[in-house]
Design a protein around this motif. Structure first.
Motif, PDB file in Angstrom:
ATOM      1  N   GLU A   1       0.831  -1.208   0.000  1.00 59.58           N
ATOM      2  CA  GLU A   1       0.000   0.000   0.000  1.00 59.58           C
ATOM      3  C   GLU A   1       0.866   1.258   0.000  1.00 59.58           C
ATOM      4  O   GLU A   1       0.593   2.218  -0.742  1.00 59.58           O
ATOM      5  N   GLU A   2       1.908   1.256   0.805  1.00 58.88           N
ATOM      6  CA  GLU A   2       2.803   2.408   0.854  1.00 58.88           C
ATOM      7  C   GLU A   2       3.579   2.566  -0.455  1.00 58.88           C
ATOM      8  O   GLU A   2       3.872   3.680  -0.887  1.00 58.88           O
TER       9      GLU A   2
ATOM     10  N   ALA B   1       1.212   4.279  -2.849  1.00 58.91           N
ATOM     11  CA  ALA B   1       1.047   5.686  -2.477  1.00 58.91           C
ATOM     12  C   ALA B   1       2.275   6.495  -2.856  1.00 58.91           C
ATOM     13  O   ALA B   1       2.166   7.654  -3.291  1.00 58.91           O
ATOM     14  N   ARG B   2       3.456   5.900  -2.700  1.00 54.33           N
ATOM     15  CA  ARG B   2       4.693   6.594  -3.082  1.00 54.33           C
ATOM     16  C   ARG B   2       4.745   6.818  -4.580  1.00 54.33           C
ATOM     17  O   ARG B   2       5.189   7.884  -5.044  1.00 54.33           O
TER      18      ARG B   2
ATOM     19  N   ALA C   1       2.178   7.302  -6.580  1.00 54.20           N
ATOM     20  CA  ALA C   1       1.265   8.410  -6.866  1.00 54.20           C
ATOM     21  C   ALA C   1       1.897   9.748  -6.496  1.00 54.20           C
ATOM     22  O   ALA C   1       1.770  10.740  -7.226  1.00 54.20           O
ATOM     23  N   GLU C   2       2.596   9.773  -5.361  1.00 55.07           N
ATOM     24  CA  GLU C   2       3.257  10.997  -4.913  1.00 55.07           C
ATOM     25  C   GLU C   2       4.346  11.431  -5.896  1.00 55.07           C
ATOM     26  O   GLU C   2       4.454  12.621  -6.240  1.00 55.07           O
TER      27      GLU C   2
ATOM     28  N   VAL D   1      -5.491  -2.052  -3.509  1.00 59.21           N
ATOM     29  CA  VAL D   1      -4.368  -1.142  -3.747  1.00 59.21           C
ATOM     30  C   VAL D   1      -4.551  -0.401  -5.060  1.00 59.21           C
ATOM     31  O   VAL D   1      -4.317   0.819  -5.146  1.00 59.21           O
TER      32      VAL D   1
ATOM     33  N   ASP E   1      -7.242   2.293  -4.615  1.00 64.24           N
ATOM     34  CA  ASP E   1      -6.757   3.457  -3.883  1.00 64.24           C
ATOM     35  C   ASP E   1      -5.770   4.272  -4.718  1.00 64.24           C
ATOM     36  O   ASP E   1      -5.759   5.508  -4.662  1.00 64.24           O
ATOM     37  N   LEU E   2      -4.947   3.577  -5.500  1.00 68.03           N
ATOM     38  CA  LEU E   2      -3.994   4.283  -6.354  1.00 68.03           C
ATOM     39  C   LEU E   2      -4.722   5.104  -7.405  1.00 68.03           C
ATOM     40  O   LEU E   2      -4.362   6.271  -7.657  1.00 68.03           O
TER      41      LEU E   2
ATOM     42  N   ASP F   1      -5.914   8.178  -5.774  1.00 61.00           N
ATOM     43  CA  ASP F   1      -4.904   9.104  -5.283  1.00 61.00           C
ATOM     44  C   ASP F   1      -4.164   9.873  -6.386  1.00 61.00           C
ATOM     45  O   ASP F   1      -3.604  10.937  -6.108  1.00 61.00           O
TER      46      ASP F   1
END
Length: 369
Positions: free
Chosen positions: A169-170, A173-174, A176-177, A218, A221-222, A225
């Motif tokens: 998950e992290e 998220a990374r 996407a960031e 995941v 959520d991606l 995000d």
């Protein structure tokens, strides 16, 4: 001779071109995807299109957002080393030279692991012969810590900034960031979790299904995000078939099929057989007589002529086995003479030409939806 190879879906894209087209979308020049300010290619290792279809109720987001005809065809052999190298260089195995899981190095005679042979010193410098696409544009790789700094990572994503994130998950998220913070960038996000569980327990296991549910969440959520102008592609390197232990074909000492075979490379569902000089035709005949009802058996020259490896450079041809054996039924071939029997515990398998192994999802999200 006619090999009667399986036909790919007419709408299938080439996995080899996915990253190249995603990068082209950054300049509005892609023939597949619309324009995007940044792009993410998310590879879910081991998720075949057939696997996803069979467990669609456990991957509702992915299933709902797939195009009905939007799939990709992986390379041959349908194995991680060859497929990821093709994705990340935009070239076929016949050019980049990673022609399977294990292959013989012509200069040394070592049968080297194409994923881990770099660290073991089995592979010479320049073994991977194509320039990574990540060397041509600002790129990021988000992967598990154990892959950062590996020889295979360096060979396939050279020039990229590689970041280590353990949690899936992290990791997403990374990605996407990074895509939001660096307009114009290409982000490669890799998840080996599903593949590892499939090998250990099989893709039809409860553990695999639970892992698929997590992966689906995941991706959901991606997709939420990322910025609206970020293009996201979700795909895979290969699919998977389960091979129970009673379907193993064990090749033992004195086996007639091993006569004149000096080395065995590849993997259980796609063998590279390296033969003694002058014996290739005899080895191919013996294997065809015994195994043609459940495997495609071809010589190196036949495989090259058929185009299975793409155009094959002269320097790459000797890496390919003199005889190739690609399983088409639910079997796996093992050299039972070796001391290490651990690989025989593997349930989920891949490497061959079947649609279950070669056809993978190609899900468009974000700016690519």
């Amino acid at each position: 001779m006619s090999l009667s190879l399986p036909a790919d879906p007419s709408s299938a894209r080439s996995l080899t071109d996915v990253a190249r087209e995603a990068m082209a979308a950054l300049g509005g020049r892609s023939q597949w995807f619309g324009p995007a300010t940044s792009t993410i290619v998310f590879v879910i290792d081991g998720l075949g299109a057939a696997n996803l279809a069979a467990r669609s109720g456990h991957a509702r987001f992915l299933w709902a957002h797939r195009g009905k005809k939007d799939v990709a065809r992986s390379v041959f052999p349908s194995t991680t080393a060859a497929a990821l190298t093709s994705l990340l260089t935009g070239t076929a195995p016949g050019h980049h030279g990673i022609v399977g899981y294990r292959a013989r190095v012509p200069e040394t005679g070592i049968v080297a692991n194409q994923l881990r042979g770099w660290e073991a010193g089995e592979l010479p410098a320049g073994w991977q012969r194509a320039e990574p696409l990540t060397a041509t544009r600002r790129s990021f790789v988000v992967t598990r810590p154990e892959y950062v700094g590996s020889g295979f990572t360096h060979a396939t994503v050279g020039g990229a900034d590689v970041e280590a994130v353990s949690d899936l998950e992290e990791r997403a998220a990374r990605a996407a960031e990074l895509a939001a913070r660096h307009p114009g960038s290409f982000v490669y996000l890799y998840a080996p979790d599903l593949d590892a569980i499939g090998h250990k327990h099989g893709w039809e296991s409860d553990a695999w299904t639970a892992a698929l549910e997590r992966v689906d969440a995941v991706v959901r959520d991606l997709a939420r995000d990322i910025t609206p102008t970020t293009g996201l592609i979700v795909t895979a390197d290969h699919g998977m078939v389960d091979v129970p232990r009673h379907r193993h074909v064990l090749l033992g000492e004195g086996d007639e099929l091993l006569r004149d075979v000096q080395d065995i490379g590849g993997e259980p569902r796609m063998l590279h057989l390296y033969t003694a000089p002058g014996t290739t035709a005899d080895v191919a005949r013996r294997w065809r007589d015994a195994e043609s009802s459940r495997a495609w058996v071809m010589t190196r020259d036949e495989a090259i002529a058929t185009g299975l490896f793409g155009p094959v450079d002269a320097a790459v041809a000797p890496r390919i086995g003199d005889v190739l054996v690609a399983a088409r039924s639910a079997i796996a071939y093992y050299d039972d003479r070796v001391e290490d029997k651990a690989p025989q515990r593997m349930v989920g398998q891949h490497g061959s030409l079947t649609p279950e192994e070669r056809i993978v999802p190609l899900v468009r999200l974000g700016a690519f939806a």
